[in-house]
Structures are given as C-alpha cells and as structure tokens.
Design an enzyme around this catalytic site. Structure first.
Site, PDB file in Angstrom:
ATOM      1  N   GLU A  58       0.898  -1.415   0.066  1.00  0.00           N
ATOM      2  CA  GLU A  58       0.010  -0.063  -0.052  1.00  0.00           C
ATOM      3  C   GLU A  58       0.854   1.262   0.141  1.00  0.00           C
ATOM      4  OE1 GLU A  58      -2.169  -2.868   2.880  1.00  0.00           O
ATOM      5  OE2 GLU A  58      -0.451  -2.543   2.081  1.00  0.00           O
ATOM      6  N   LEU A 211      19.646 -29.549  -4.539  1.00  0.00           N
ATOM      7  CA  LEU A 211      18.670 -28.896  -4.193  1.00  0.00           C
ATOM      8  C   LEU A 211      18.572 -27.235  -4.334  1.00  0.00           C
ATOM      9  CD1 LEU A 211      17.574 -30.939  -1.156  1.00  0.00           C
ATOM     10  CD2 LEU A 211      16.936 -31.313  -3.452  1.00  0.00           C
TER      11      LEU A 211
END
Length: 329
Positions: A58, A211
């Site tokens: 915002e 990974l």
C-alpha cells in the site's frame, strides 16, 4: 460506510493477485501483497511488498500520488491493510486514511489477530468506502501466509516427475533424466519461488541432490534445504523428523517437497499437501521401475475422489505438466 459495487472490482483484483507473485518469496517473513490505485477507470499506480517485508504494498502504491487523484481513486489490495504499529513502518490502515483514498477493495481479510478486521474498521471510521471480496485469486497469491495463520504450517507443494506408467526411476534407482530440459527448467523456476525444499533421507543419501536453483540470475534464490530424517542433519541442511515437524521451520511460508516415493506418500497420507505438481514424460518403464508413490493407506476408492482440483495444465517440450490444488473447506 457501505461501498458501491462496480463490475470491474473482480478484474482489478485478479490483476493485483497476478502482480503479487512478484513479491514471493522475497517479502518473507511478511506475506507478498500487491496493491493497485485506479483513478477514472485507469491504473494510476501499483506496488508490492518489498524485499524483507517493508515497505508494504500500500505504501509503495500510494507514494507520490496527488491528493486530488487519491480523493477520487479506488485502492485494490490483496490483503486487508494492517492495523498494528511496527518500528519498521506505519500501519497501512492509518496510511490509507491519511492519504484520503475514496474507496478500498480488499481481496482477503487478514487472519493475523493484530489486524483481523481492525484494518477495515479503521478505514470505515475514516469515512472510506470498503468492500471485502473474499477473492479466490487473492487467497491463492497469499497461500503460504494463510497456511501459516490458519493451519500453523507452510503451504506444501509436492512435485513428482514420472513416466506415463507412474515410475520415477529404474529398478536400480537411476532417475536422470526422466523429463527433458524444458521441464527441468520449470522445476528450477518453482524452486526459486519457494522458501525451502525437502527430500527424504533415502533420497539424500542415495543421490546427494544439490537442491539449488540453476537458472541464470536466480542462483541467489536457492531455497533452504530440508531433509526428512530422524538422524543428524547434514552440514548446511535442516532436518525434520516427521512431516508434521515442518510447522517448526521458522520463516518458511512455502515448502517444496521433491522426493522420494515414501516421503511423498507420507506427506499425502498426513494430508499435508496443498498443491501437486505432476511432470509426465512420454516414456514407459514397466514393472521393473520404481513407483512414484508409496502406500497411502486408502481403504476404498471413495476416499480418493473429490480431493484434488485441476489448476493448470501445459506442455513443456515433449513433457506435460499439471498442477492440482487440494480441495479444502
């Protein structure tokens, strides 16, 4: 003050939800939120939660807009503006009220007890018209945050790469490569969107997987590595003893589970999987292959139906990809 309903609200909120993807996962530990300011039917400004969680979406969207624009504008925000004070920045509900926005449309109510409706109350007390949509697209964009707040654990995505007949490897465990380059690049993009990635101890010991994210420019987005094991954690890796222990992974909103078959089955049997990512290669391995899943403990087929809904399907080179979401009340 009751908000005026307009036909474009859902479309603008859908656009905000798509924009929110840019804030994931860099916004953690805060949720990735997006905000749009619309004036006279046109987009005037936009913002997303910034890396590290501040400034909020915002604040980014409202910055620099003229008071006369804000006085006639609608702010679309995917999550209820926060109502609690923080040393890192002002409460967004107060910021919006001070800006003098005419109207606010909210995708999802904030389940955080520090806000939980108080943001809406504060906006309405300032004379701002507010509409709460309970928007599905916003909920999807906030899945990790909502899972943490409502279920006390990360949002879990289970990834399976398999042959047409449901195998993930040859009998000897060879699995490189079931799918092609395009599908594997897609997997690495998914890794970059998650906070942590988990494999079972057997997969870790047999394959020593890296990974990480191996896409140009995204190596720094490699997720935290987690192994499901009752033993000691390898260096640089976090160990969890049971699937339920993922609740203790601090700061993790999105968890990506990659293998192997018993680990996948354990998460499914515990009903901890929120999203399924299935990559299917146009190959057949046969009865000698290792199956993609271990036992799930199903007593009858009725229990298997109605649990998953298709969210996405696409072709990735010669392979196919499908995403399913767990159907929850």
């Amino acid at each position: 003050m009751a908000a005026r309903e307009t036909p474009s609200d859902s479309a603008w909120m859908a656009a905000a939800a798509r924009l929110a993807a840019r804030a994931r996962p860099l916004a953690r530990p805060n949720p990735g939120v997006a905000a749009l300011v619309v004036h006279a039917g046109r987009l005037a400004a936009r913002g997303v939660t910034q890396p590290g969680g501040r400034p909020h979406a915002e604040a980014m969207a409202l910055a620099g807009l003229a008071p006369e624009v804000l006085a006639e504008a609608t702010l679309y925000v995917t999550l209820e503006p926060c109502a609690h004070a923080s040393p890192r920045g002002p409460a967004c509900a107060d910021l919006i009220a001070a800006a003098g926005v005419a109207r606010v449309v909210i995708g999802q109510r904030d389940p955080d007890p520090r806000t939980a409706g108080r943001g809406i109350e504060r906006l309405e007390a300032a004379g701002i018209a507010v509409r709460l949509l309970d928007d599905a697209a916003s909920a999807t964009s906030l899945a990790g945050f909502l899972a943490r707040q409502r279920r006390g654990r990360p949002h879990v995505t289970l990834k399976l790469a398999m042959s047409l007949d449901g195998c993930i490897a040859l009998a000897d465990g060879t699995s490189r490569w079931i799918t092609g380059d395009v599908a594997r690049a897609h997997v690495h993009a998914q890794r970059a969107r998650h906070d942590a990635i988990l494999v079972g101890g057997g997969t870790w010991r047999a394959d020593a997987p890296r990974l990480d994210v191996r896409l140009p420019g995204l190596a720094a987005r490699s997720p935290q590595r987690v192994v499901l094991t009752r033993g000691a954690a390898p260096a640089g890796v976090t160990a969890v003893a049971t699937p339920a222990a993922i609740a203790d992974l601090a700061g993790v909103l999105y968890l990506y589970v990659e293998g192997g078959a018993e680990t996948a089955a354990a998460f499914l049997a515990a009903d901890l999987v929120d999203e399924l990512h299935l990559y299917t290669a146009p190959i057949l391995i046969g009865g000698e292959g290792r199956r993609s899943l271990g036992a799930l403990g199903l007593a009858d087929l009725e229990a298997a139906h109605g649990r998953w809904r298709l969210a996405e399907r696409r072709e990735l080179g010669s392979d196919s990809f499908a995403a399913y979401w767990r159907a929850r009340s």
